[in-house]
Design an enzyme around this catalytic site. Structure first.
Site, mmCIF file in Angstrom:
data_model
loop_
_atom_site.group_PDB
_atom_site.id
_atom_site.type_symbol
_atom_site.label_atom_id
_atom_site.label_comp_id
_atom_site.label_asym_id
_atom_site.label_seq_id
_atom_site.Cartn_x
_atom_site.Cartn_y
_atom_site.Cartn_z
ATOM 1 N N ARG A 128 -6.473 -5.771 10.816
ATOM 2 C CA ARG A 128 -7.848 -5.798 10.308
ATOM 3 C C ARG A 128 -8.236 -7.197 9.790
ATOM 4 O O ARG A 128 -9.103 -7.334 8.947
ATOM 5 C CB ARG A 128 -8.011 -4.756 9.197
ATOM 6 C CG ARG A 128 -7.920 -3.316 9.717
ATOM 7 C CD ARG A 128 -7.792 -2.323 8.571
ATOM 8 N NE ARG A 128 -7.956 -0.950 9.003
ATOM 9 C CZ ARG A 128 -6.998 -0.219 9.584
ATOM 10 N NH1 ARG A 128 -5.806 -0.755 9.794
ATOM 11 N NH2 ARG A 128 -7.227 1.020 9.953
ATOM 12 N N CYS A 184 3.969 6.561 -7.338
ATOM 13 C CA CYS A 184 4.087 7.859 -8.002
ATOM 14 C C CYS A 184 5.007 8.810 -7.237
ATOM 15 O O CYS A 184 5.523 9.771 -7.803
ATOM 16 C CB CYS A 184 2.709 8.502 -8.154
ATOM 17 S SG CYS A 184 1.554 7.540 -9.153
ATOM 18 N N SER A 197 0.822 -1.221 0.000
ATOM 19 C CA SER A 197 0.000 0.000 0.000
ATOM 20 C C SER A 197 0.849 1.262 0.000
ATOM 21 O O SER A 197 0.734 2.124 0.870
ATOM 22 C CB SER A 197 -0.939 -0.007 1.215
ATOM 23 O OG SER A 197 -1.852 -1.070 1.154
#
Length: 459
Positions: free
Chosen positions: A73, A46, A42
């Site tokens: 999670r 860029c 994640s």
């Protein structure tokens, strides 16, 4: 009964899909396993040129959510685990960890988010030490290690696209002498040549030697095996470090081997829900898929994190029991080289011709602020409109501060199917520090509308 979702790829599309599916379905209802061959998850690819150039800290600053956060999670995220095969009939994937151990993992739903890989030209020496692609955080760390070598003074960037010009800037910021080699006549081939020429002039003003219209023939090495120069047809360009900025191609080798459908650009083909065509429980998103261009009606490959995150959210929503679709893109992209901003959306002239569209063009010069306001930087706006109808087809902008994000007006107009005449009446924000009384985009729309009217009158 608990279902199992397996995700191949731990970056934008893959982990967005996993996270969204988890929000909608509890751990007792859906087991999620994510397999990522790299060491990070994640993150913003860029942002890598700006990390290398020293504008931002990294790599931690580029990570949106750590592996530990995903695991908290109830997502079983396995780093350093490369998927080596997909068994569609058996509903399982084969993987290999860093220790060489192989295992099969069954799935009820599969998400392919394998991303893209840098294009490497098939020339001698391309794999020599000192030659770098820029796609992952691991790539960024490798470039920085290369820059730490005391003798590095000269960099050659091969390719004049987004990564190429951004890495040219990064090398300048690092104090290196920079040569950019591009086989095209002008850099930034996502723009028309007349607009690409403005980017070339900006690079040259910054001190970059731009060598255009010639391909790389070889990467030459010294006695130590490391890169020493890049050879073209006419010259050898000294290099202590070489950056490949030739763009990327979809990473779809696994999908192809499994017999999944690929498009003309090598990307996976999906429906609007991001389900791989011809399957019921295989999904794909991000840089490994092809998307619909809403202006031309053609499929194309666009590697951008904005699309990847949207794809992942759509996939996760659908797996989670909801319903969502991805309508397509208009091809919006922005970049910069030092203080020069570059933007485009919609079609350039060659794309319009390829789509069988007849068009007129308008080019205007303006400023990003009122002309009398301090630091009113110049900008050039080019607009394409369909003949007869006046439908907006594309916008390109090159200029100083405030130029790039103006292209978003064009992106909205393209999505809405507006004509350039309708654009002239847009109620855009105005104050001298932000815009002339007639915003440059509106001036270009007005000139394009006049060209459409003159074309109709001439008939």
């Amino acid at each position: 009964m608990t279902e199992r979702l397996v995700v191949i790829g731990g970056d934008a599309a893959g982990m967005s899909a996993a996270s969204q599916a988890r929000r909608r379905r509890g751990a007792g209802d859906l087991e999620i396993v994510a397999l990522e061959r790299g060491h990070h998850t994640s993150y913003s690819a860029c942002g890598i040129p700006y990390w290398i150039g020293g504008a931002v800290d990294g790599p931690d600053a580029l990570v949106a959510r750590t592996a530990a956060e995903h695991r908290s999670r109830d997502i079983d995220l396995r780093l350093g685990t490369e998927v080596t095969g997909i068994d569609l009939e058996g509903g399982r994937v084969r993987s290999r960890d860093t220790g060489g151990r192989e295992a099969w993992t069954g799935y009820d739903q599969l998400v392919i988010a394998t991303g893209a890989v840098p294009v490497r030209p098939p020339v001698p020496g391309i794999d020599a030490p000192g030659v770098y692609g820029v796609q992952t955080l691991d790539d960024g760390e490798a470039v920085l290690r290369g820059l730490d070598r005391a003798e590095v003074r000269r960099a050659v960037v091969v390719g004049g696209g987004y990564i190429g010009v951004e890495m040219a800037e990064a090398m300048l910021r690092r104090g290196l002498d920079v040569t950019l080699i591009d086989r095209n006549d002008q850099p930034m081939t996502t723009l028309d040549p007349d607009m690409g020429r403005l980017v070339r002039e900006a690079l040259e003003c910054l001190g970059v030697l731009v060598v255009s219209g010639t391909p790389v023939r070889a990467v030459l090495t010294g006695d130590d095996g490391r890169v020493r120069a890049v050879a073209t047809d006419d010259a050898e360009h000294p290099a202590d470090l070489v950056i490949l900025g030739l763009g990327v191609r979809p990473e779809t080798g696994l999908a192809a081997a499994a017999g999944l459908p690929l498009g003309a650009h090598g990307g996976l083909l999906t429906d609007r829900a991001m389900r791989v065509r011809g399957t019921e429980r295989v999904w794909a998103g991000g840089d490994c898929v092809e998307v619909l261009n809403l202006v031309s009606g053609a499929l194309q490959h666009i590697a951008l994190g904005t699309h990847a995150n949207k794809h992942g959210r759509i996939i996760g929503t659908n797996i989670g029991g909801g319903y969502a679709t991805f309508p397509g893109v208009v091809g919006t992209a922005v970049s910069k080289v030092c203080d020069v901003e570059i933007a485009r959306t919609g079609l350039k002239e060659s794309q319009a011709r390829a789509a069988g569209l007849r068009y007129v063009t308008a080019v205007i010069e303006s400023t990003g602020r009122a002309g009398y306001y301090p630091d009113a930087d110049p900008m050039t706006v080019k607009m394409l409109a369909e003949r007869r109808t006046g439908r907006l087809l594309g916008v390109q902008i090159v200029g100083g501060e405030g130029a790039a994000k103006r292209v978003d007006v064009g992106a909205v107009a393209l999505t809405a199917g507006m004509t350039v005449e309708q654009m002239v009446g847009l109620d855009l924000g105005y104050a001298p520090p932000f815009s002339p009384v007639w915003d440059p985009v509106l001036v270009a729309a007005r000139k394009a509308a006049d060209a459409v009217a003159a074309d109709i009158a001439a008939d």
